[in-house]
Design an enzyme around this catalytic site. Structure first.
Site, PDB file in Angstrom:
ATOM      1  N   CYS A  84     -33.379  -9.841  45.331  1.00 44.04           N
ATOM      2  CA  CYS A  84     -33.388  -8.733  44.357  1.00 44.04           C
ATOM      3  C   CYS A  84     -32.547  -7.551  44.863  1.00 44.04           C
ATOM      4  O   CYS A  84     -31.327  -7.656  44.946  1.00 44.04           O
ATOM      5  CB  CYS A  84     -34.822  -8.338  44.016  1.00 44.04           C
ATOM      6  SG  CYS A  84     -34.902  -7.342  42.528  1.00 44.04           S
ATOM      7  N   HIS A 171     -37.223 -13.484  42.308  1.00 47.96           N
ATOM      8  CA  HIS A 171     -38.194 -13.402  43.410  1.00 47.96           C
ATOM      9  C   HIS A 171     -38.784 -14.780  43.730  1.00 47.96           C
ATOM     10  O   HIS A 171     -39.735 -15.198  43.052  1.00 47.96           O
ATOM     11  CB  HIS A 171     -39.326 -12.429  43.045  1.00 47.96           C
ATOM     12  CG  HIS A 171     -38.897 -11.005  43.061  1.00 47.96           C
ATOM     13  ND1 HIS A 171     -38.953 -10.217  44.186  1.00 47.96           N
ATOM     14  CD2 HIS A 171     -38.375 -10.228  42.086  1.00 47.96           C
ATOM     15  CE1 HIS A 171     -38.496  -9.015  43.916  1.00 47.96           C
ATOM     16  NE2 HIS A 171     -38.130  -8.995  42.641  1.00 47.96           N
ATOM     17  N   GLU A 173     -40.678 -15.470  46.134  1.00 44.06           N
ATOM     18  CA  GLU A 173     -41.978 -15.327  46.807  1.00 44.06           C
ATOM     19  C   GLU A 173     -43.154 -15.225  45.841  1.00 44.06           C
ATOM     20  O   GLU A 173     -44.303 -15.366  46.251  1.00 44.06           O
ATOM     21  CB  GLU A 173     -41.954 -14.098  47.739  1.00 44.06           C
ATOM     22  CG  GLU A 173     -41.905 -12.728  47.067  1.00 44.06           C
ATOM     23  CD  GLU A 173     -40.512 -12.290  46.627  1.00 44.06           C
ATOM     24  OE1 GLU A 173     -39.632 -13.156  46.476  1.00 44.06           O
ATOM     25  OE2 GLU A 173     -40.318 -11.087  46.397  1.00 44.06           O
TER      26      GLU A 173
END
Ligand code: XMP
Length: 512
Positions: A84, A171, A173
């Site tokens: 990001c 993202h 994660e």
């Protein structure tokens, strides 16, 4: 041990990246974006940095105060993955073009993968990912090429042609990115060549070493609440510094039924210098007439500091140990860009007002379930390992309005009933918290043909992974009915029981 360093640029998920790496059984450290190179190069020699992840962040690379990419990080010559803001930062630093196109992508987005080598191995041509960005990388310098696009983003992921430097706009994660963990695993194992050898024992060893190093030959004191975090920190500290540790349990009178006795029983055997302070009267005196929740929390925090200071002075401790974990820090607004929701007294109360050489927080980057894992390995008993989280100010924030001895007795009794029934039904392990709140509302009832006018107890039972969000639990009606009947039968002052069906957000878990 192999380590992936996460450089934190203030993103919501920087610590989540580290946690995901640990889930791959590779150690991970989080360092600050403005001091990353210095922090990385001063890591102990046994930590072998095999890769760096640049986190997201709330800034635009064009903002005046935006973090800059320290070129020394590139010179470390280990693989780098920008996520990001980290993706935009890399593109910007190497001379690519980052623009605000007047619109962004927030939430679920579909990406078109163009290159299935290394970090995207195993992915499909179209992948569902989670994004949250306003700026966009629109072109790359000649030494980079595009790995993925979206309808808006011409460069949703990129790679350097010769060096292992990558960027992804989304993202990986967060759980909403379908194959996020696969991308992280590809980076960690295929690109960085880490070995999946890290286990919680390594964390224990490292934390013990850290406490030894920080406290050196001094004495340390820890406020023990009986909860899993401070208990785990205390047992780690006892391993590190033995009888130079003083563990203090302050009984403020807001504990649950039987708890102070259990804590005394276990810790007086486990920690040589265990100090039990009965401070019930002074806490109750200070809360007389106080109804505002934040004021209650502040007063309890302050009084706690006073009691604690008195003990610290007596034993001559220069270091303060705390069992602070990562979600405590983020909710107390410790980071520049996160908002303060409540004053959690184990974070906000102690350090700012006390004269200690240093505050040591060995669990600061961990999530609750990781602490639970460590506690089990340290041999803590199940009552502590699986104890529900309990707020520092205790039952005082579960009595709405002024706290009195009578109200504490009622809420304590109601809490015991909720606990007993949930545990008897075998639901405890699947729930985050289950407790009762004594509301300020009184209502009319009928007991034994006579009119009664009594208190309303609210039952709060929630499911959660880390307390940052929570859902009210869909408990079977017959169990709720048993709880309600027992509370009204066994506590004469209560005429009504209600079930709290609010999620967090918009509510918080505790009522105050
Ligand atoms: P809230 O009510 O903010 O609570 O949704 C989130 C989690 O934190 C616990 N909690 C506290 N823990 N000191 C603590 O150590 C505090 O002052 C405190 N206040 C709330 C709460 O029980 C829930 O698990």
């Amino acid at each position: 041990m192999d380590c992936i360093v996460v450089v934190d640029y203030g993103g919501q998920y920087a610590h989540l990246i580290a946690r995901r790496v640990r889930e791959c059984r590779v150690y991970s450290e989080v360092v600050h974006g403005d001091n990353a190179y210095e922090e990385i190069t001063s890591l102990p020699p046994e930590i072998n940095v095999k890769g760096i992840v640049l986190s997201g962040g709330p800034m635009s690379v064009f903002s005046k105060d935006a973090p800059k990419l320290d070129s020394k990080l590139i010179e470390l010559d280990v693989p780098i993955l920008g996520i990001c803001f980290g993706h935009q930062l890399l593109a910007h630093a190497f001379g690519g073009k980052v623009e605000n196109l007047g619109k962004g992508e927030y939430g679920t987005t579909y990406v078109y993968i163009e290159d299935f080598d290394d970090i995207f191995e195993g992915l499909e041509r179209v992948e569902k990912v989670w994004m949250s960005h306003s700026d966009t990388v629109t072109s790359l310098p000649s030494e980079f090429y595009v790995l993925a696009r979206t309808d808006l983003c011409p460069v949703a992921a990129f790679k350097h042609k010769e060096k292992p430097i990558y960027g992804v706009q989304w993202h990986p994660e967060v759980v909403h990115t379908d194959k996020g963990i696969m991308i992280l695993k590809n980076f960690v194992f295929k690109v960085c060549k880490c070995k999946p050898e890290w286990v919680m024992e390594d964390f224990i060893e490292k934390a013990v070493e850290e406490i030894k190093r920080e406290v050196n030959n001094g004495k340390a004191i820890i406020a023990l609440s009986g909860g899993i975090d401070s208990s785990t920190a205390a047992v780690l500290a006892a391993r590190a510094i033995g009888d130079r540790l003083y563990a203090v349990f302050v009984d403020h009178g807001f504990m649950r039924e039987g708890e102070p006795e259990q804590i005394r029983e276990y810790f007086s055997k486990t920690i040589k210098n265990f100090i039990f302070v009965d401070a019930k009267k002074r806490f109750l005196d200070r809360l007389k007439g106080i109804t505002d929740p934040e004021q209650k929390r502040k007063i309890i925090g302050e009084e706690f500091v006073r009691v604690f200071e008195e003990v610290a002075r007596k034993v001559g401790a220069e270091y303060l140990l705390q069992g602070t974990i990562y979600p405590d820090r983020i909710e107390s607004g410790f980071r520049k860009f996160s908002d303060k929701i409540k004053t959690h007294h184990n974070v906000a109360g102690l350090p700012s007002k006390m004269e200690f050489k240093k505050v040591v927080e060995p669990l600061r980057d961990l999530y609750k379930d990781e602490v639970r894992e460590i506690a089990k390995r340290l041999g803590l008993p199940n009552e502590i390992v699986y104890r529900q989280p309990f707020p520092g100010p205790g039952l005082a924030v579960r009595v709405i309005g002024e706290v009195t001895e009578e109200k504490l007795r009622i809420v304590r009794q109601a809490d015991k009933i909720v606990r007993e029934e949930i545990e008897k039904a075998g639901l405890a392990r699947d729930l985050w918290q289950y407790f009762s709140v004594l509301t300020e509302t009184k209502s009319t009832g009928i007991k034994g043909d006579a009119r009664t006018y009594g208190y309303t107890v609210a039952v709060r039972i929630v499911e959660s992974k880390d307390a940052m969000t929570a859902n009210f639990a869909k408990i079977p009606y017959d169990i709720l009915e048993r709880i309600s009947t027992r509370i009204t039968n066994e506590i004469p002052e209560v005429t009504r029981v209600v079930y709290d069906i609010t999620n967090k957000p918009p509510a918080t878990i505790e009522w105050e």
